[in-house]
Design a protein around this motif. Structure first.
Motif, short mmCIF file in Angstrom:
data_model
loop_
_atom_site.label_atom_id
_atom_site.label_comp_id
_atom_site.label_asym_id
_atom_site.label_seq_id
_atom_site.Cartn_x
_atom_site.Cartn_y
_atom_site.Cartn_z
N LYS A 1 -34.14 41.94 110.90
CA LYS A 1 -33.92 41.58 112.30
C LYS A 1 -34.19 40.09 112.44
N LYS A 2 -33.23 39.39 113.02
CA LYS A 2 -33.42 37.97 113.28
C LYS A 2 -34.25 37.81 114.56
N LEU A 3 -35.30 37.07 114.47
CA LEU A 3 -36.14 36.82 115.63
C LEU A 3 -35.61 35.62 116.40
N LYS A 4 -35.55 35.75 117.69
CA LYS A 4 -34.97 34.69 118.52
C LYS A 4 -36.04 33.86 119.15
#
Length: 142
Positions: A139-142
């Motif tokens: 999951k890419k963290l924003k």
């Protein structure tokens, strides 16, 4: 062939191997930054060179969980496609296993992409068992 600890000036060669042979688009600058910040208490990077050219690398760490003894975790291993089947991967894994033994570790863990069938055969030939199948989530963290 010579297997030695990686040095800062190996960054561009490692980056090229990661990009060309593993398919990871990483810059020499990223690898350089990582090499400069290696936690020498728990990480090691070795390179294999032939005639002064870096042709492979391995990055490993000591790995602790609450449910198993300390292990060596192989974070990355690759050999340039031009130099495969010459014992380079074997030498890199063997040196890393020695590092583990020197540090009192009894197990090595590594993950390999499901499509890397040739690598899987190599790991089995080196005495590694496929312990279980996993699915990696990211999951890419924003």
């Amino acid at each position: 062939m010579n297997v030695r600890k990686a040095e800062i000036n190996d960054a561009s060669a490692i980056s090229k191997i990661c990009t060309d042979d593993l398919g990871y688009k990483c810059s020499g600058e990223l690898v350089l930054n990582r090499l400069k910040n290696i936690d020498i208490k728990r990480e090691i990077v070795y390179v294999a060179e032939i005639n002064g050219t870096v042709v492979g690398y391995i990055h490993a760490e000591t790995y602790n969980t609450l449910y198993y003894e300390t292990m060596i975790n192989i974070l990355g291993i690759a050999v340039s496609s031009d130099y495969r089947r010459q014992g380079i991967g074997r030498a890199l894994l063997s040196r890393t296993e020695e590092w583990g033994k020197e540090n009192g570790v009894k197990f090595v863990r590594l993950n390999s992409g499901g499509f890397r069938k040739e690598a899987h055969n190599f790991y089995r030939a080196m005495g590694y068992d496929d312990e279980k199948m996993q699915v990696r989530f990211l999951k890419k963290l924003k």
